[in-house]
Design a protein around this motif. Structure first.
Motif, PDB file in Angstrom:
ATOM      1  N   SER A 285       5.718   1.282  -3.357  1.00 35.47           N
ATOM      2  CA  SER A 285       4.930   0.057  -3.239  1.00 35.47           C
ATOM      3  C   SER A 285       5.527  -1.037  -4.127  1.00 35.47           C
ATOM      4  CB  SER A 285       3.469   0.317  -3.639  1.00 35.47           C
ATOM      5  OG  SER A 285       3.405   0.756  -4.986  1.00 35.47           O
TER       6      SER A 285
ATOM      7  N   ARG B  44       7.235   9.146   6.331  1.00 29.87           N
ATOM      8  CA  ARG B  44       7.086  10.500   6.904  1.00 29.87           C
ATOM      9  C   ARG B  44       7.286  10.478   8.413  1.00 29.87           C
ATOM     10  NH1 ARG B  44       3.276  12.374   9.605  1.00 29.87           N
ATOM     11  NH2 ARG B  44       1.765  10.799   8.969  1.00 29.87           N
TER      12      ARG B  44
ATOM     13  N   ASP C 196       0.858  -1.186   0.000  1.00 27.95           N
ATOM     14  CA  ASP C 196       0.000   0.000   0.000  1.00 27.95           C
ATOM     15  C   ASP C 196       0.899   1.242   0.000  1.00 27.95           C
ATOM     16  OD1 ASP C 196      -1.495   2.280   0.972  1.00 27.95           O
ATOM     17  OD2 ASP C 196      -3.029   0.895   1.699  1.00 27.95           O
ATOM     18  N   ALA C 197       0.964   1.942  -1.122  1.00 29.54           N
ATOM     19  CA  ALA C 197       1.860   3.101  -1.268  1.00 29.54           C
ATOM     20  C   ALA C 197       1.575   4.189  -0.241  1.00 29.54           C
ATOM     21  CB  ALA C 197       1.760   3.669  -2.680  1.00 29.54           C
ATOM     22  N   ASN C 198       0.311   4.403   0.097  1.00 31.93           N
ATOM     23  CA  ASN C 198      -0.022   5.434   1.086  1.00 31.93           C
ATOM     24  C   ASN C 198       0.500   5.074   2.467  1.00 31.93           C
ATOM     25  OD1 ASN C 198      -1.361   7.125  -0.746  1.00 31.93           O
ATOM     26  ND2 ASN C 198      -3.265   5.973  -0.507  1.00 31.93           N
ATOM     27  N   LYS C 199       0.404   3.802   2.834  1.00 39.13           N
ATOM     28  CA  LYS C 199       0.923   3.369   4.133  1.00 39.13           C
ATOM     29  C   LYS C 199       2.454   3.436   4.157  1.00 39.13           C
ATOM     30  CE  LYS C 199      -2.969   0.528   5.557  1.00 39.13           C
ATOM     31  NZ  LYS C 199      -3.435  -0.822   5.906  1.00 39.13           N
TER      32      LYS C 199
ATOM     33  N   ALA D 151       4.275   5.584   2.440  1.00 40.44           N
ATOM     34  CA  ALA D 151       4.596   7.017   2.532  1.00 40.44           C
ATOM     35  C   ALA D 151       4.374   7.531   3.947  1.00 40.44           C
ATOM     36  CB  ALA D 151       3.759   7.807   1.537  1.00 40.44           C
ATOM     37  N   ASP D 152       3.322   7.064   4.601  1.00 40.94           N
ATOM     38  CA  ASP D 152       3.045   7.479   5.971  1.00 40.94           C
ATOM     39  C   ASP D 152       4.146   6.999   6.915  1.00 40.94           C
ATOM     40  OD1 ASP D 152       1.292   8.578   8.102  1.00 40.94           O
ATOM     41  OD2 ASP D 152       1.103   6.457   8.662  1.00 40.94           O
TER      42      ASP D 152
END
Length: 110
Positions: free
Chosen positions: A55, A46, A37-40, A42-43
């Motif tokens: 991902s 960060r 999951d690319a958003n996870k 990135a989170d």
């Protein structure tokens, strides 16, 4: 020589144990993380001060700034990622336990 880690599978274990520990060790830093999951991913990057996330495991392995790979995925994909890393020139690494599903897989990884 500084170890610049790429983490394949930055999930729960990496969140509280491995990721922060690798960042705190002398001559060690996490420079790239991967999660399906690319958003996870990135989170995670960060929150932990990691400069890159993806991902795509192949992209992490191809990153010339990564000189060691930590494989923290489910055990069923350890062999695949270890062999892929080796083919990509990443000869240093760490594999989450259990190392593989069988002795034969472990022997191939070694």
């Amino acid at each position: 020589m500084k170890i610049r880690w790429g983490i394949i599978g930055c999930g729960d274990v990496c969140e509280v144990k491995s990721g922060p520990a690798l960042q705190k060790c002398a001559d060690s830093e996490v420079v790239h993380v991967m999660r399906r999951d690319a958003n996870k991913a990135a989170d995670f990057a960060r929150r932990h001060g990691v400069p890159k996330s993806t991902s795509d495991a192949a992209a992490l392995i191809a990153d010339p700034n990564v000189n060691a790979v930590y494989i923290a995925t489910p055990v069923g994909s350890h062999l695949e990622h270890a062999l892929r890393g080796r083919r990509g020139g990443k000869n240093r690494g760490l594999v989450e336990k259990p190392m593989a599903r069988s002795y034969a897989e472990c022997a191939r990884m070694v």
